[in-house]
Scaffold this active site. Structure first.
Site, PDB file in Angstrom:
ATOM      1  N   CYS A  58       2.979  10.540   5.544  1.00  0.00           N
ATOM      2  CA  CYS A  58       4.355  10.083   5.317  1.00  0.00           C
ATOM      3  C   CYS A  58       4.999  10.982   4.261  1.00  0.00           C
ATOM      4  O   CYS A  58       4.393  11.296   3.229  1.00  0.00           O
ATOM      5  CB  CYS A  58       4.349   8.632   4.849  1.00  0.00           C
ATOM      6  SG  CYS A  58       6.001   8.000   4.515  1.00  0.00           S
ATOM      7  N   CYS A  62       5.752   7.278  -2.590  1.00  0.00           N
ATOM      8  CA  CYS A  62       5.484   5.977  -3.216  1.00  0.00           C
ATOM      9  C   CYS A  62       4.113   6.041  -3.905  1.00  0.00           C
ATOM     10  O   CYS A  62       3.094   6.286  -3.237  1.00  0.00           O
ATOM     11  CB  CYS A  62       5.518   4.882  -2.156  1.00  0.00           C
ATOM     12  SG  CYS A  62       6.982   4.992  -1.095  1.00  0.00           S
ATOM     13  N   CYS A  65       0.819   4.346  -2.591  1.00  0.00           N
ATOM     14  CA  CYS A  65       0.497   4.332  -1.163  1.00  0.00           C
ATOM     15  C   CYS A  65      -0.489   5.417  -0.729  1.00  0.00           C
ATOM     16  O   CYS A  65      -0.296   6.607  -1.000  1.00  0.00           O
ATOM     17  CB  CYS A  65       1.787   4.456  -0.354  1.00  0.00           C
ATOM     18  SG  CYS A  65       1.509   4.238   1.410  1.00  0.00           S
ATOM     19  N   CYS A 102       2.263  -7.993  13.059  1.00  0.00           N
ATOM     20  CA  CYS A 102       3.084  -7.071  12.272  1.00  0.00           C
ATOM     21  C   CYS A 102       2.548  -5.657  12.424  1.00  0.00           C
ATOM     22  O   CYS A 102       1.356  -5.427  12.184  1.00  0.00           O
ATOM     23  CB  CYS A 102       3.024  -7.435  10.797  1.00  0.00           C
ATOM     24  SG  CYS A 102       3.369  -9.160  10.470  1.00  0.00           S
ATOM     25  N   CYS A 133       6.755  -8.327  14.344  1.00  0.00           N
ATOM     26  CA  CYS A 133       7.302  -7.808  13.093  1.00  0.00           C
ATOM     27  C   CYS A 133       6.995  -6.318  13.035  1.00  0.00           C
ATOM     28  O   CYS A 133       5.906  -5.899  13.437  1.00  0.00           O
ATOM     29  CB  CYS A 133       6.671  -8.523  11.895  1.00  0.00           C
ATOM     30  SG  CYS A 133       7.271  -7.895  10.307  1.00  0.00           S
ATOM     31  N   CYS A 193      11.819  -9.779   6.322  1.00  0.00           N
ATOM     32  CA  CYS A 193      10.589  -9.967   5.543  1.00  0.00           C
ATOM     33  C   CYS A 193      10.686  -8.984   4.390  1.00  0.00           C
ATOM     34  O   CYS A 193      10.721  -7.771   4.609  1.00  0.00           O
ATOM     35  CB  CYS A 193       9.380  -9.671   6.431  1.00  0.00           C
ATOM     36  SG  CYS A 193       7.829  -9.653   5.522  1.00  0.00           S
ATOM     37  N   ARG A 265       4.278 -15.208   1.309  1.00  0.00           N
ATOM     38  CA  ARG A 265       2.968 -14.742   1.806  1.00  0.00           C
ATOM     39  C   ARG A 265       2.133 -14.131   0.688  1.00  0.00           C
ATOM     40  O   ARG A 265       2.574 -13.175   0.023  1.00  0.00           O
ATOM     41  CB  ARG A 265       3.156 -13.713   2.934  1.00  0.00           C
ATOM     42  CG  ARG A 265       1.815 -13.252   3.528  1.00  0.00           C
ATOM     43  CD  ARG A 265       1.971 -12.376   4.765  1.00  0.00           C
ATOM     44  NE  ARG A 265       2.887 -12.992   5.697  1.00  0.00           N
ATOM     45  CZ  ARG A 265       4.023 -12.418   6.104  1.00  0.00           C
ATOM     46  NH1 ARG A 265       4.350 -11.218   5.696  1.00  0.00           N
ATOM     47  NH2 ARG A 265       4.814 -13.054   6.935  1.00  0.00           N
TER      48      ARG A 265
HETATM   49  N1  SAM Z   1       6.769   3.028   5.424  1.00  0.00           N
HETATM   50  C1  SAM Z   1       7.229   1.712   5.457  1.00  0.00           C
HETATM   51  C2  SAM Z   1       7.852   1.264   4.168  1.00  0.00           C
HETATM   52  O1  SAM Z   1       7.660   1.893   3.150  1.00  0.00           O
HETATM   53  O2  SAM Z   1       8.564   0.266   4.201  1.00  0.00           O
HETATM   54  C3  SAM Z   1       6.204   0.694   5.907  1.00  0.00           C
HETATM   55  C4  SAM Z   1       4.797   0.709   5.381  1.00  0.00           C
HETATM   56  S1  SAM Z   1       4.581   0.399   3.653  1.00  0.00           S
HETATM   57  C5  SAM Z   1       2.861   0.739   3.558  1.00  0.00           C
HETATM   58  C6  SAM Z   1       4.774  -1.368   3.483  1.00  0.00           C
HETATM   59  C7  SAM Z   1       4.522  -2.015   2.151  1.00  0.00           C
HETATM   60  O3  SAM Z   1       3.128  -2.106   1.908  1.00  0.00           O
HETATM   61  C8  SAM Z   1       5.051  -1.352   0.897  1.00  0.00           C
HETATM   62  O4  SAM Z   1       6.416  -1.564   0.698  1.00  0.00           O
HETATM   63  C9  SAM Z   1       4.225  -2.055  -0.182  1.00  0.00           C
HETATM   64  O5  SAM Z   1       4.844  -3.264  -0.574  1.00  0.00           O
HETATM   65  C10 SAM Z   1       2.924  -2.373   0.538  1.00  0.00           C
HETATM   66  N2  SAM Z   1       1.814  -1.535   0.037  1.00  0.00           N
HETATM   67  C11 SAM Z   1       1.540  -0.268   0.388  1.00  0.00           C
HETATM   68  N3  SAM Z   1       0.455   0.189  -0.253  1.00  0.00           N
HETATM   69  C12 SAM Z   1       0.022  -0.818  -1.043  1.00  0.00           C
HETATM   70  C13 SAM Z   1      -1.065  -0.956  -1.963  1.00  0.00           C
HETATM   71  N4  SAM Z   1      -1.917   0.039  -2.211  1.00  0.00           N
HETATM   72  N5  SAM Z   1      -1.230  -2.143  -2.587  1.00  0.00           N
HETATM   73  C14 SAM Z   1      -0.373  -3.155  -2.347  1.00  0.00           C
HETATM   74  N6  SAM Z   1       0.671  -3.081  -1.499  1.00  0.00           N
HETATM   75  C15 SAM Z   1       0.877  -1.932  -0.856  1.00  0.00           C
HETATM   76 FE1  SF4 Z   2       5.541   6.102   3.319  1.00  0.00          FE
HETATM   77 FE2  SF4 Z   2       3.736   4.536   2.131  1.00  0.00          FE
HETATM   78 FE3  SF4 Z   2       6.147   4.885   1.014  1.00  0.00          FE
HETATM   79 FE4  SF4 Z   2       5.919   3.459   3.307  1.00  0.00          FE
HETATM   80  S1  SF4 Z   2       5.064   2.913   1.313  1.00  0.00           S
HETATM   81  S2  SF4 Z   2       7.453   5.031   2.821  1.00  0.00           S
HETATM   82  S3  SF4 Z   2       4.237   4.563   4.301  1.00  0.00           S
HETATM   83  S4  SF4 Z   2       4.579   6.475   1.339  1.00  0.00           S
END
Ligand code: SAM
Ligand code: SF4
Ligand code: DTB
Length: 319
Positions: A58, A62, A65, A102, A133, A193, A265
């Site tokens: 991606c 973030c 992530c 989801c 979802c 959500c 949740r």
């Molecule tokens: N790329 C999309 C986005 O950013 O909306 C969808 C996937 S993203 C992985 C969805 C959510 O997963 C993030 O907004 C975050 O709240 C949660 N998330 C991701 N990595 C995480 C982690 N290591 N621990 C807890 N929550 C996490």
């Molecule tokens: Fe990409 Fe992870 Fe950020 Fe979602 S949370 S936009 S998958 S880097």
């Protein structure tokens, strides 16, 4: 208008949110449980299953992530899964008791070329009798409307933390981008959500600001996922310290009072929580979990463990 705690409000003051978060814990839980019983059947939990339909690579940064191209996580990127494989996972999730399926994709936003396939996926999963979802990153108005027309029920897009702290966690998109996508989703009449993460190194003031923002959106999100950070090796937050377990209970209890009719949740991080802590979260108003061995890229408690926990607590599954 008198507020007896039973009305749905979108005019919460930040000071009210702070007061809730800082109450003696049992007073907070007591109020949250009273409100919970007005809006929901007691002792019920809704089960959502998660599947990562496109993994890693991606473009976004973030810090929490594993799927960011900027991270050094050991994750092997995978392209968008085939429809048949997704349908087979969805059938299995339904057989185990999930009512919502989801699907997540590691995208900044969905690509034009992938969109027709996404629409087919929604139709196929919905045909199994599951709620659908998706979480695909940012959406424009037209994309949100196309997803709605294909039968999508919910779109997940988290605000994750306060606007001020978000800049420290992500630099490739803004809080306003997140709010804009939420508006596009809401205006397309999709259910929203939207929630956040505890444990990013944020302060109690950031948590208050996040909850204040969520509760004062034009409509309360239908589902509010509260994630505890899962520190993933190779991400900038791999060494983040674990939050006080009672803080997640506080955030859930406060969310229950602020958004009384929303499903709250208890999301990522349950493998690190004792059964007793999870029970306290349900007592404070959590009434949904992600169910199944995996979240997107990390582990979740096994289904047998969850069945046992629900049995021990006298919790039944929402149909
Ligand atoms: N790329 C999309 C986005 O950013 O909306 C969808 C996937 S993203 C992985 C969805 C959510 O997963 C993030 O907004 C975050 O709240 C949660 N998330 C991701 N990595 C995480 C982690 N290591 N621990 C807890 N929550 C996490
Ligand atoms: Fe990409 Fe992870 Fe950020 Fe979602 S949370 S936009 S998958 S880097
Ligand atoms: C949400 O709030 N939590 C889920 C879902 N929405 C998409 C994701 C949790 C991801 C946890 C880390 C991982 O498995 O990669």
């Amino acid at each position: 208008m008198m507020n007896n705690g039973l009305l749905k409000r979108s005019d919460w003051l930040l000071d009210e949110v702070i007061e809730l978060l800082n109450r003696p814990l049992f007073d907070l839980i007591f109020s949250a449980q009273e409100i919970h019983r007005v809006y929901f059947k007691t002792n019920q939990v809704q089960l959502s299953s998660l599947l990562n339909i496109k993994t890693g690579a991606c473009s976004e940064d973030c810090s929490y992530c594993s799927q960011s191209v900027h991270s050094n996580s050991a994750l092997q990127p995978q392209p968008l899964m085939e429809l048949e494989a997704i349908v087979s996972e969805a059938k299995e999730a339904k057989a185990k008791g999930a009512t919502r399926f989801c699907m997540g994709a590691a995208w900044r936003s969905p690509k034009r070329k992938d969109f027709p396939k996404i629409l087919e996926i929604i139709k196929a999963v919905k045909a199994l009798g599951l709620e659908t979802c998706l979480t695909l990153g940012m959406l424009d108005r037209e994309q949100a409307e196309q997803l709605k027309a294909a039968g999508l029920d919910y779109y997940n897009h988290n605000l994750d933390t306060s606007a001020a702290y978000y800049e420290k966690i992500v630099s490739t998109h803004t809080y306003q981008d997140r709010l804009d996508t939420l508006a596009n989703v809401r205006n397309a009449h999709l259910k929203v959500c939207c929630g956040g993460i505890i444990g990013l190194g944020e302060s109690m003031a950031d948590r208050a600001a996040l909850l204040h923002q969520l509760a004062n959106l034009p409509e309360h999100p239908d589902s509010v996922p509260m994630n505890q950070l899962i520190p993933v090796a190779g991400t900038p937050l791999e060494n983040a310290s674990k939050p006080d377990p009672f803080d997640i209970v506080r955030c859930i209890g406060t969310a229950r009072i602020l958004m009384p009719a929303s499903h709250i949740r208890l999301s990522a991080g349950r493998t690190e929580m004792s059964d007793e802590l999870q029970a306290l979260c349900f007592f404070a108003g959590a009434n949904s979990v992600f169910f199944g061995e995996k979240l997107l890229t990390t582990d979740n408690p096994g289904v047998e463990h969850d069945y046992q926990l629900f049995k021990r607590l006298g919790i039944s599954l929402e149909q």
